[in-house]
Design a protein around this motif. Structure first.
Motif, PDB file in Angstrom:
ATOM      1  N   SER A 179       0.943  -4.919   5.040  1.00 24.31           N
ATOM      2  CA  SER A 179      -0.102  -5.781   5.624  1.00 24.31           C
ATOM      3  C   SER A 179      -1.431  -5.042   5.661  1.00 24.31           C
ATOM      4  CB  SER A 179       0.285  -6.233   7.038  1.00 24.31           C
ATOM      5  OG  SER A 179       0.218  -5.140   7.925  1.00 24.31           O
ATOM      6  N   LYS A 180      -2.486  -5.838   5.709  1.00 22.75           N
ATOM      7  CA  LYS A 180      -3.852  -5.286   5.772  1.00 22.75           C
ATOM      8  C   LYS A 180      -4.375  -5.464   7.202  1.00 22.75           C
ATOM      9  CE  LYS A 180      -5.379  -8.165   2.561  1.00 22.75           C
ATOM     10  NZ  LYS A 180      -4.196  -8.871   2.092  1.00 22.75           N
ATOM     11  N   GLY A 205       1.817  13.850   0.032  1.00 26.18           N
ATOM     12  CA  GLY A 205       3.274  13.774  -0.053  1.00 26.18           C
ATOM     13  C   GLY A 205       3.744  12.893  -1.196  1.00 26.18           C
ATOM     14  N   LYS A 206       5.078  12.672  -1.213  1.00 28.99           N
ATOM     15  CA  LYS A 206       5.676  11.916  -2.326  1.00 28.99           C
ATOM     16  C   LYS A 206       5.740  10.419  -2.009  1.00 28.99           C
ATOM     17  CE  LYS A 206      10.438  12.640  -0.796  1.00 28.99           C
ATOM     18  NZ  LYS A 206      11.779  13.055  -1.130  1.00 28.99           N
ATOM     19  N   LEU A 207       6.004   9.635  -3.029  1.00 30.25           N
ATOM     20  CA  LEU A 207       6.171   8.182  -2.839  1.00 30.25           C
ATOM     21  C   LEU A 207       7.395   7.925  -1.954  1.00 30.25           C
ATOM     22  CD1 LEU A 207       5.479   6.977  -6.486  1.00 30.25           C
ATOM     23  CD2 LEU A 207       3.971   6.729  -4.506  1.00 30.25           C
ATOM     24  N   CYS A 208       7.285   6.924  -1.113  1.00 31.84           N
ATOM     25  CA  CYS A 208       8.360   6.664  -0.145  1.00 31.84           C
ATOM     26  C   CYS A 208       9.592   6.065  -0.856  1.00 31.84           C
ATOM     27  CB  CYS A 208       7.848   5.691   0.919  1.00 31.84           C
ATOM     28  SG  CYS A 208       9.022   5.437   2.240  1.00 31.84           S
ATOM     29  N   PRO A 209      10.745   6.689  -0.710  1.00 32.99           N
ATOM     30  CA  PRO A 209      11.962   6.142  -1.342  1.00 32.99           C
ATOM     31  C   PRO A 209      12.583   5.034  -0.496  1.00 32.99           C
ATOM     32  CG  PRO A 209      12.478   8.173  -0.209  1.00 32.99           C
ATOM     33  CD  PRO A 209      11.008   7.917   0.054  1.00 32.99           C
ATOM     34  N   ASP A 257       0.838  -1.196   0.000  1.00 33.11           N
ATOM     35  CA  ASP A 257       0.000   0.000   0.000  1.00 33.11           C
ATOM     36  C   ASP A 257       0.882   1.258   0.000  1.00 33.11           C
ATOM     37  OD1 ASP A 257      -1.827   1.979   0.331  1.00 33.11           O
ATOM     38  OD2 ASP A 257      -2.569   1.288   2.275  1.00 33.11           O
ATOM     39  N   TYR A 258       1.325   1.633  -1.215  1.00 31.55           N
ATOM     40  CA  TYR A 258       2.228   2.795  -1.301  1.00 31.55           C
ATOM     41  C   TYR A 258       1.545   4.095  -0.883  1.00 31.55           C
ATOM     42  CZ  TYR A 258      -0.214   3.802  -5.658  1.00 31.55           C
ATOM     43  OH  TYR A 258      -1.191   4.098  -6.578  1.00 31.55           O
ATOM     44  N   GLU A 259       0.202   4.140  -0.981  1.00 25.39           N
ATOM     45  CA  GLU A 259      -0.513   5.378  -0.637  1.00 25.39           C
ATOM     46  C   GLU A 259      -0.417   5.685   0.859  1.00 25.39           C
ATOM     47  OE1 GLU A 259      -1.545   7.692  -2.311  1.00 25.39           O
ATOM     48  OE2 GLU A 259      -2.071   6.960  -4.302  1.00 25.39           O
ATOM     49  N   ARG A 311       5.605   2.210   9.239  1.00 23.34           N
ATOM     50  CA  ARG A 311       5.702   2.294   7.766  1.00 23.34           C
ATOM     51  C   ARG A 311       5.668   0.902   7.140  1.00 23.34           C
ATOM     52  NH1 ARG A 311      10.522   5.896   5.587  1.00 23.34           N
ATOM     53  NH2 ARG A 311       9.131   7.515   6.338  1.00 23.34           N
ATOM     54  N   MET A 312       6.439  -0.022   7.715  1.00 29.20           N
ATOM     55  CA  MET A 312       6.505  -1.392   7.158  1.00 29.20           C
ATOM     56  C   MET A 312       5.154  -2.099   7.288  1.00 29.20           C
ATOM     57  SD  MET A 312       9.974  -2.614   8.975  1.00 29.20           S
ATOM     58  CE  MET A 312      11.566  -2.008   8.531  1.00 29.20           C
ATOM     59  N   ILE A 313       4.532  -1.939   8.451  1.00 30.00           N
ATOM     60  CA  ILE A 313       3.261  -2.651   8.686  1.00 30.00           C
ATOM     61  C   ILE A 313       2.157  -2.080   7.796  1.00 30.00           C
ATOM     62  CG2 ILE A 313       1.473  -3.146  10.419  1.00 30.00           C
ATOM     63  CD1 ILE A 313       3.685  -3.376  12.504  1.00 30.00           C
ATOM     64  N   LYS A 314       2.118  -0.743   7.675  1.00 28.45           N
ATOM     65  CA  LYS A 314       1.087  -0.136   6.808  1.00 28.45           C
ATOM     66  C   LYS A 314       1.290  -0.528   5.357  1.00 28.45           C
ATOM     67  CE  LYS A 314      -0.326   4.067   9.208  1.00 28.45           C
ATOM     68  NZ  LYS A 314      -0.140   5.525   9.250  1.00 28.45           N
TER      69      LYS A 314
END
Ligand SMILES: C[S@@+](CC[C@H](N)C(=O)[O-])C[C@H]1O[C@@H](n2cnc3c(N)ncnc32)[C@H](O)[C@@H]1O
Length: 268
Positions: free
Chosen positions: A214-215, A170-174, A135-137, A208-211
């Motif tokens: 994972s759902k 914001g921007k996509l996470c690098p 979920d990049y958003e 950040r990793m969990i969002k």
């Protein structure tokens, strides 16, 4: 088999016995913050590099079958050790996604004969090449150039003949993450304060990793739980969790533990 597994608990157990007790194809997301062999605690002190790698490859090999085909995993370590883990993983049926650099703004050491270590690494893998959740958003981060973005928000910026407007979130996470370490955050007048655990991970990083991976309702594996940062955040975000830690004194008091004595629990 899964009926006998206690979820939403940290199992006080050696990692190998714990992993052997889990069913296969069970975990949606694993976040693994293992020893680094930097000698910062008893549990981080291996006799040799070989002993450390044998230990690391053993838990990696035991963990992989526990992940669902749609699952993902993240592994923390030094850049050098991550390179060795990556080499080990290249022969497995897993899919490399990112070699994330965590810029900690705080050194692991005090180097005068080479560059000071200011980063840790995180390997991000998925169990399938395509069918995995990301979920990049939900993990966009603020743009750097505030003025340019404020300008673009009003009139847009011409890019390749099209008008581009910045995303309000914001921007996509690098793959370079600039996140202050807990050690650095908790300094008083520049002095490091001794904490209950030497290396808790920043909450915003785990979030950040969990969002992203994972759902709601998914099962998150918190291997080498430490204080239980991953389990706490997983719970807050509506995920199920299961953790494993050898030293029960480290676990945050908000988490419930399942203390299982095993022959391999050498630190007890
Ligand atoms: C890098 S720390 C994890 C810190 C954690 N991410 C946090 O935010 O608090 C690694 C943890 O692994 C635990 N550990 C080391 N060897 C272990 C083993 N064989 N089985 C289970 N846990 C182990 C240590 O006690 C330590 O707390």
């Amino acid at each position: 088999m899964s009926n006998s597994i206690h979820l939403n608990k940290i199992h006080i157990q050696d990692v190998f016995t714990f992993l052997e007790s889990l069913p296969n194809d069970y975990i949606d997301l694993a976040i693994v913050d293992p020893p680094y062999n930097l000698k910062i605690a008893d549990w981080d002190n291996f006799k040799s590099k070989k002993e450390f790698l044998d230990f690391s490859f053993e838990w990696i090999d035991l963990m992989l079958p526990k992940l669902k085909n749609s699952g993902s995993f993240y592994i923390f370590n030094t850049p050098y050790n991550c390179a060795l883990f990556l080499n080990h993983l290249k022969n497995k049926k897993v899919y490399f996604q990112n070699f994330i650099t965590w810029y900690k703004k705080d050194g692991l050491s005090y180097c005068k004969r080479r560059y000071n270590n200011n980063q840790e690494s995180i390997l991000f893998y998925t169990m399938d090449a395509k069918k995995y959740y990301f979920d990049y958003e939900s993990i966009r981060i603020p743009y750097n150039s505030v003025e340019r973005i404020a300008h673009a928000s009003k009139k847009g910026i011409l890019k390749n003949g099209k008008r581009w407007y910045p995303n309000q979130n914001g921007k996509l996470c690098p793959d370079v993450w600039e996140i202050t370490s807990e050690r650095h955050k908790n300094k008083i007048n520049g002095k490091v304060i001794k904490q209950n655990h030497p290396t808790p991970k920043p909450k915003e990083m785990i979030e950040r990793m969990i969002k992203a991976s994972s759902k709601s309702g998914d099962l998150v594996l918190d291997l080498f739980s430490g204080t239980g940062t991953t389990s706490i955040i997983a719970n807050q975000l509506g995920r199920k969790y299961i953790g494993c830690e050898i030293n029960k004194n480290y676990i945050d008091s908000s988490l419930s533990i399942l203390d299982i004595k095993t022959k391999r629990s050498k630190n007890e």
